[in-house]
Design an enzyme around this catalytic site. Sequence first.
Site, PDB file in Angstrom:
ATOM      1  N   HIS A  36      38.404  40.541  48.238  1.00 58.76           N
ATOM      2  CA  HIS A  36      37.137  40.799  47.528  1.00 58.76           C
ATOM      3  C   HIS A  36      36.946  39.723  46.456  1.00 58.76           C
ATOM      4  O   HIS A  36      37.922  39.257  45.859  1.00 58.76           O
ATOM      5  CB  HIS A  36      37.190  42.191  46.893  1.00 58.76           C
ATOM      6  N   LYS A  76      36.292  50.671  43.770  1.00 58.86           N
ATOM      7  CA  LYS A  76      36.879  49.764  42.771  1.00 58.86           C
ATOM      8  C   LYS A  76      37.784  50.574  41.824  1.00 58.86           C
ATOM      9  O   LYS A  76      38.400  51.540  42.246  1.00 58.86           O
ATOM     10  CB  LYS A  76      35.777  49.009  42.024  1.00 58.86           C
ATOM     11  N   GLU A 106      29.486  38.897  51.631  1.00 58.96           N
ATOM     12  CA  GLU A 106      29.004  39.298  50.314  1.00 58.96           C
ATOM     13  C   GLU A 106      28.671  38.092  49.448  1.00 58.96           C
ATOM     14  O   GLU A 106      29.577  37.474  48.881  1.00 58.96           O
ATOM     15  CB  GLU A 106      30.102  40.071  49.583  1.00 58.96           C
TER      16      GLU A 106
END
Length: 221
Positions: free
Chosen positions: A96, A11, A148
Amino acid sequence: MGTTFFVANWKSHKTENEAKVFLDRFSEKTFSPNKKIILCPPTTLLGFVKKYIEEKNMFSLEVGAQNISEFSEGPYTGEENARQISDFASYVIIGHSERRKLFGENDETIIKKAKVSLGAGLIPIICVENDLFPLRALRSEILMVAYEPISAIGSGKPDDPKNASNMASKIKEIGKFRVLYGGSVNPGNVSSFTRADEIDGVFVGGGSLSPEEFSAIVENG
Ligand code: PGA
């Protein structure tokens, strides 16, 4: 035995100095050869990380980017296009949940980004929760999918491995994808995910920042 993948998503963390400290301390010597690590540093560190792992012959590591422009070369200030990213990386994370939530990415952007990446020879790692729509539009492509659940990301509350495994089989019904699980993976729980037949590896955020913790994840996974 198939390959097990470990994606490290740093990140927006680490400077060049901090990346060097990580790499100096990260030892891959004890990993079995069927483990592949995809290190995804911020864009500013792609060149540094690539050079470091080449010079030190760190064979289990490959480089991934965390984002990519949906446009090709042109007047797009602040964007890095797929050809530029492919100078440094072999993989790219797309969609993401942080990019969907904070930067307005949607299914359409994700499909566009996946297509430009594939066109430049990059392997997209598409992040999904329960909406599998972007995968249906990419069903014939070679790509990775990271399942996720949002509630598991950065919360210390991982998904139930059985549920993750069921989602992985659903995803594999759509295309010939490798499927990873992501969300609060740590050295203690990693094997409950990597043991599942349908899960090809893990996608790690917080647990990938310390070389000792990430080595333990790879070792135990
Ligand atoms: P986490 O993040 O491992 O810190 O939960 C996962 C992710 O980046 O999606």
